[in-house]
Scaffold this motif. Structure first.
Motif, short mmCIF file in Angstrom:
data_model
loop_
_atom_site.label_atom_id
_atom_site.label_comp_id
_atom_site.label_asym_id
_atom_site.label_seq_id
_atom_site.Cartn_x
_atom_site.Cartn_y
_atom_site.Cartn_z
N VAL A 163 0.73 -1.08 -0.15
CA VAL A 163 -0.05 -0.07 0.03
C VAL A 163 0.96 1.34 -0.14
O VAL A 163 1.52 1.58 0.97
N PRO A 164 1.04 1.95 -1.21
CA PRO A 164 2.06 2.98 -1.22
C PRO A 164 1.43 4.35 -0.35
O PRO A 164 2.25 5.04 0.03
N SER A 165 0.29 4.60 -0.58
CA SER A 165 -0.25 5.81 -0.08
C SER A 165 -0.22 5.71 1.61
O SER A 165 -0.87 4.88 2.11
N ILE A 166 0.55 6.75 2.15
CA ILE A 166 0.66 6.76 3.55
C ILE A 166 -0.67 7.03 4.29
O ILE A 166 -0.84 6.55 5.49
N TRP A 167 -1.67 7.58 3.23
CA TRP A 167 -3.21 8.04 4.06
C TRP A 167 -3.73 6.55 4.00
O TRP A 167 -4.54 6.32 4.95
N VAL A 168 -3.78 5.92 2.86
CA VAL A 168 -4.58 4.87 2.60
C VAL A 168 -4.02 3.59 3.50
O VAL A 168 -4.94 2.91 4.20
N LYS A 169 -2.82 3.61 3.73
CA LYS A 169 -2.03 2.61 4.35
C LYS A 169 -2.74 2.37 5.83
O LYS A 169 -2.95 1.27 6.55
N VAL A 247 16.79 14.99 7.31
CA VAL A 247 16.41 13.72 7.05
C VAL A 247 15.94 13.47 5.74
O VAL A 247 14.81 13.89 5.48
N ALA A 248 16.47 12.75 4.68
CA ALA A 248 15.93 12.59 3.63
C ALA A 248 14.77 11.66 3.52
O ALA A 248 15.02 10.65 4.13
N PRO A 249 13.55 12.08 3.42
CA PRO A 249 12.41 10.91 3.25
C PRO A 249 12.48 9.74 2.46
O PRO A 249 12.75 10.25 1.42
N ALA A 250 12.20 8.76 3.03
CA ALA A 250 12.51 7.57 2.32
C ALA A 250 11.00 7.30 1.91
O ALA A 250 10.10 6.81 2.51
N THR A 251 10.72 7.61 0.68
CA THR A 251 9.47 7.14 0.03
C THR A 251 9.68 6.20 -1.10
O THR A 251 10.50 5.96 -1.83
N LEU A 252 8.43 5.34 -1.13
CA LEU A 252 8.44 4.32 -2.16
C LEU A 252 8.06 4.83 -3.45
O LEU A 252 8.90 4.37 -4.44
#
Lengths: 414, 234
Positions: A163-169, A247-252
Motif C-alpha cells: 500500500v504505497p499511499s501513507i493515508w490509505v495505509k 533527513v531525506a524522506p524514504a518514499t517508495l
C-alpha cells in the motif's frame, strides 16, 4: 561468508549507526539530568508497585491493560536487512540472499519476543498485585500477546510493501490493530479459562504466522521496496530525534506533480519580482507537510497551554510562541533563499531583502494573531478580545523588526 | 569578463586543496577546465562562486557581470515544479515576465521537456534533471557561464543541442568556463584550456600551446597532450 555471518554484520552496522545518532543527541547533561534520574525514579516506582497497589489503578478497568501491552509488544520492526548495494553484490547468490531473508526474519521474531516479555514484565506487578490475575492467566495472555505481535508486525510489513499511499495505509493497519486488541481483550478476560480455546487460538495464530513467513520467503520483485523500507528503519532514530530536519524522506513512490497549486498556477496576479518570489516561497512552504506540521504544533500546543494554564502563564506562553514562530519563519526563509538551486545565479540584493521582510510575516503573523485572539478569549471580560490581538500586532511588529535577519549580505560573505 | 587569481583555497583552515591558479575568460571565449579526479576543478569553481570561506586571492567579474552556474549534480527544491524553478530564477534576477517566459518556453521545447513542465523535477531522470539545469542557465542569458561536467547523463541528441546553444551564446558575447572530462568534445569546442593537477596549474593555453608545452607533434590530440603533461608531472 555465510548468510548468518552476513546478518550479524548487518545487525551490528545497524546498531552502530543508531548508537552514533543517539550519542550525538544524548550528551552527558541529558544523561545526568534526565535519563539517569528517570531510570532511578522508574525503578523505585516499579518496586513500589510490587509492594503497594497504586491508587490510580482503582479507576482503570483491567480490560484497558491490553492497550499498553499491545503498544509495547509491537514496538519492534519486521526486517530482512536488505541494502541497496545487494542488487550488485548479493542477488546473484540465491543461497545467500534467501538465507539472509530467513535469518533476518528469525532475528526480527526474536526481537519481538524480547520486547513482548519486557512489556509483560513491566506490567506484571499491576496485573498480579493490582488486578489479581493468576499466573496462568498472565501466561496465556502473554502467549497470545507474543503470537499477535508477531502476526501483526508481519502483516504490517506486507501492508508497507503493497500500500504505497501513507493515508490509505492506515485503514488496513487500523483494522489489524483493532482485530488484535479485540482478540487480546477476549483472551485475557474469558478465553484463558478454556483449554480448547487456548490451544486452537494459539495454533491458528502460529499457522497464520507460518503462512505469512512462507509467502514472504517466496515473494519476488520487491527488492527496491524492501531497500527503501530498510533505509527507513535504519534512519528511524535519526528521524525520531531530528523530526523532518535534515533527513531525506524514504518514499517508495516519487510524487510527479505537487498536490497543491497544480499546473504551476500563480497565487497572486501581480508581476513584481518580490510578489513572484513570495508566491513561490508560499507554495514551497504549503507543499512541505513537515514544515507546516511544525507551525501547527506551535499553534496547537500554544492554544492548549493558553486555555489550560493560569492567567500570568498564558502571557509567557504567548511570548514563547511568538519567539518560536518568528524563529521557524526565519529558518524556513533561509532554507528557501539559500538553497542549492538559488546558489546557481546571482540574486538582486534589494529584492532579497524586500522578499525576506514579507516572507517572515507570511505564516508567523497570522499564527501569532490567532494565539493572541485565543489568549484574549480566555481572559475574563470582552476587553481581552480587543486588547490582545491589537497588542499582539504591535508586539509582533517590534519583535519582527528586532529579529529580522536583514544581514543576508553578511551571511553570503559579500 | 572573469579574472581568476587564486593563491590558495580549501575547505578547512590551513588545509588548502588548490594553490596558485590563475587564468581569465574573455568575452565570447570558451575555456575548458581540465584535470583528473581530485585535481581541484570543483574546488576552483566553488572558489569562483564564493562558496568557500577559506581562500586567498582575487576573483573578479568585470563591470557587474552576471553569471549562471550549471553544477555537476543537478539541484532542486523538492516541492517546486520545473516551471516554478524557472520562475524563481527569473524573479531572483529581477527579469520581467515578458523577457523570460517566451525564452523559457523555447528552451523547454528545444530540450523536449514540454510534457513535464508542471511536474516536480525531483521525479525526473538524470538526463532530464541536467536539462533543467541547462535551461535555467540559458534562460537567464548571463554574461558568464560556469558549467561543471555538462555532458553527464545527456543523450547524444541533447549533447548536440547543448553545444549548439553554447555556440549561440558565444556569438552573443558570453564567456564560458566549462569543466569536463570529455576531452574529444572539449578539443572540438574550446578555444583555450587550463589543466590542473594535484591542486595546481599544470598548463594553460590553446591546443597548439598545449602541444608545445607537452613537446608533442602538431597533429597530437588534446588527450595525448594532457596525458603527456600529467606523466611529465609524475
Amino acid at each position: 561468508m555465510t548468510s548468518f555471518q552476513l546478518l550479524q554484520q548487518r545487525v551490528s552496522d545497524d546498531r552502530r549507526y543508531k548508537i552514533r545518532d543517539l550519542k550525538a543527541a544524548l550528551d552527558w547533561t541529558v544523561w545526568l539530568y534526565i535519563l539517569i534520574p528517570a531510570l532511578v525514579i522508574g525503578v523505585a516506582y516499579y518496586r513500589s508497585w510490587w509492594l503497594v497497589v497504586p491508587d490510580w489503578l482503582a479507576v482503570i478497568p483491567e480490560q484497558a491493560a491490553v492497550f499498553p501491552l499491545f503498544l509495547i509488544a509491537t514496538t519492534w520492526s519486521f526486517r530482512i536487512y536488505t541494502e541497496e548495494a545487494d542488487q550488485v553484490y548479493l542477488l546473484q547468490s540465491a543461497v545467500l540472499s534467501k538465507g539472509l531473508k530467513k535469518w533476518g526474519m528469525a532475528h526480527s521474531l526474536l526481537k519481538g519476543m524480547l520486547v513482548t516479555f519486557f512489556g509483560i514484565g513491566v506490567a506484571l506487578p499491576l496485573l498480579i498485585t493490582g488486578w489479581g490475575w493468576s499466573v496462568e492467566r498472565v501466561a496465556v495472555t502473554g502467549l497470545f500477546l507474543l503470537l499477535i505481535s508477531w502476526n501483526a508486525k508481519t502483516c504490517r510489513y506486507f501492508i508497507d510493501l503493497f500500500v504505497p499511499s501513507i493515508w490509505v495505509k492506515w485503514i488496513p493497519v487500523g483494522c489489524v490493530n483493532l482485530l488484535s486488541i479485540v482478540i487480546l481483550v477476549v483472551v485475557s478476560q474469558v478465553g484463558w479459562k478454556f483449554e480448547w480455546a487456548v490451544v486452537s487460538g494459539s495454533g491458528s495464530l502460529l499457522l497464520l504466522l507460518f503462512v505469512q513467513l512462507r509467502a514472504r520467503v517466496k515473494m519476488r520483485g520487491t527488492f527496491f521496496h524492501e531497500a527503501v523500507i530498510e533505509r527507513g528503519h535504519k534512519q528511524s532514530i535519526t528521524k525520531f530525534l531530528m523530526g523532518n530536519v535534515g533527513v531525506a524522506p524514504a518514499t517508495l513512490f516519487v510524487r510527479k506533480q505537487p498536490f497543491l497549486f497544480r499546473g504551476s498556477k500563480r497565487i497572486r496576479k501581480k508581476r513584481f519580482p518580490q510578489t513572484r518570489m513570495i508566491d513561490l516561497y508560499t507554495k514551497w512552504l504549503l507543499r512541505s507537510v513537515g514544515k507546516m506540521h511544525y507551525y501547527l504544533q506551535v499553534i496547537g500546543w500554544g492554544t492548549a497551554a493558553i486555555l489550560l494554564l493560569p492567567l500570568v502563564v498564558k502571557v509567557v506562553v504567548l511570548l514563547f510562541a511568538l519567539y518560536a514562530l518568528i524563529g521557524l519563519s526565519r529558518a524556513d526563509w533561509r532554507e528557501f533563499s539559500e538553497g542549492s538551486y538559488s546558489q546557481l545565479f546571482q540574486w538582486e540584493t534589494s529584492l532579497h531583502e524586500e522578499a525576506e521582510k514579507q516572507a517572515l510575516k507570511l505564516v508567523s503573523m497570522p499564527s501569532f494573531l490567532l494565539l493572541c485572539f485565543v489568549t484574549g478569549f480566555s481572559f475574563p471580560g470582552w476587553m481581552g478580545l480587543l486588547l490582545f490581538p491589537l497588542g499582539g500586532w504591535f508586539v509582533f511588529k517590534m519583535a519582527h523588526r528586532g529579529m529580522q535577519t536583514g544581514k543576508w549580505q553578511d551571511s553570503k560573505g559579500i | 569578463m572573469l579574472k581568476v587569481a587564486i593563491e590558495e583555497a580549501g575547505y578547512e583552515k590551513r588545509e588548502s586543496k588548490i594553490r596558485e591558479i590563475a587564468f581569465e575568460v574573455k568575452s565570447g571565449e570558451l575555456l575548458g577546465l581540465l584535470g583528473s579526479n581530485g585535481a581541484g576543478k570543483s574546488t576552483t569553481i566553488k572558489t569562483i562562486l564564493g562558496l568557500l570561506k577559506e581562500w586567498k586571492g582575487n576573483v573578479t567579474f568585470e563591470n557587474e557581470t552576471r553569471y549562471a552556474y550549471v553544477p555537476e549534480q543537478p539541484v532542486f527544491y523538492d516541492s517546486l515544479t520545473l516551471w516554478e524553478h524557472l520562475e524563481l530564477a527569473a524573479a531572483a534576477t529581477s527579469l520581467a515576465d515578458e523577457s523570460w517566459q517566451e525564452r523559457a518556453q523555447d528552451l523547454i521545447r528545444y530540450f523536449q521537456l514540454e510534457n513535464v513542465v508542471h511536474h516536480l523535477p525531483s521525479s525526473f531522470s538524470k538526463g532530464m534533471r541536467q536539462k533543467v539545469m541547462l535551461i535555467t542557465a540559458f534562460m537567464l542569458q548571463p554574461d558568464v557561464y560556469i558549467i561543471d561536467e555538462p555532458f553527464l547523463g545527456l543523450d547524444p541528441r541533447a549533447t548536440k543541442d547543448f553545444l549548439k546553444l553554447i555556440e549561440k551564446e558565444r556569438a552573443r558575447g558570453a564567456a564560458i568556463l566549462m569543466c569536463t572530462h570529455v576531452l574529444d568534445t572539449a578539443e572540438r569546442v574550446c578555444d583555450r584550456f587550463v589543466l590542473l593537477s594535484n591542486g595546481t596549474l599544470l598548463a594553460k593555453g590553446s591546443l597548439q600551446e598545449m602541444r608545445e608545452q607537452s613537446g608533442l607533434e602538431i597533429d597530437s590530440s588534446l588527450l595525448d597532450c594532457v596525458d603527456t603533461l600529467m606523466e611529465q608531472r609524475i
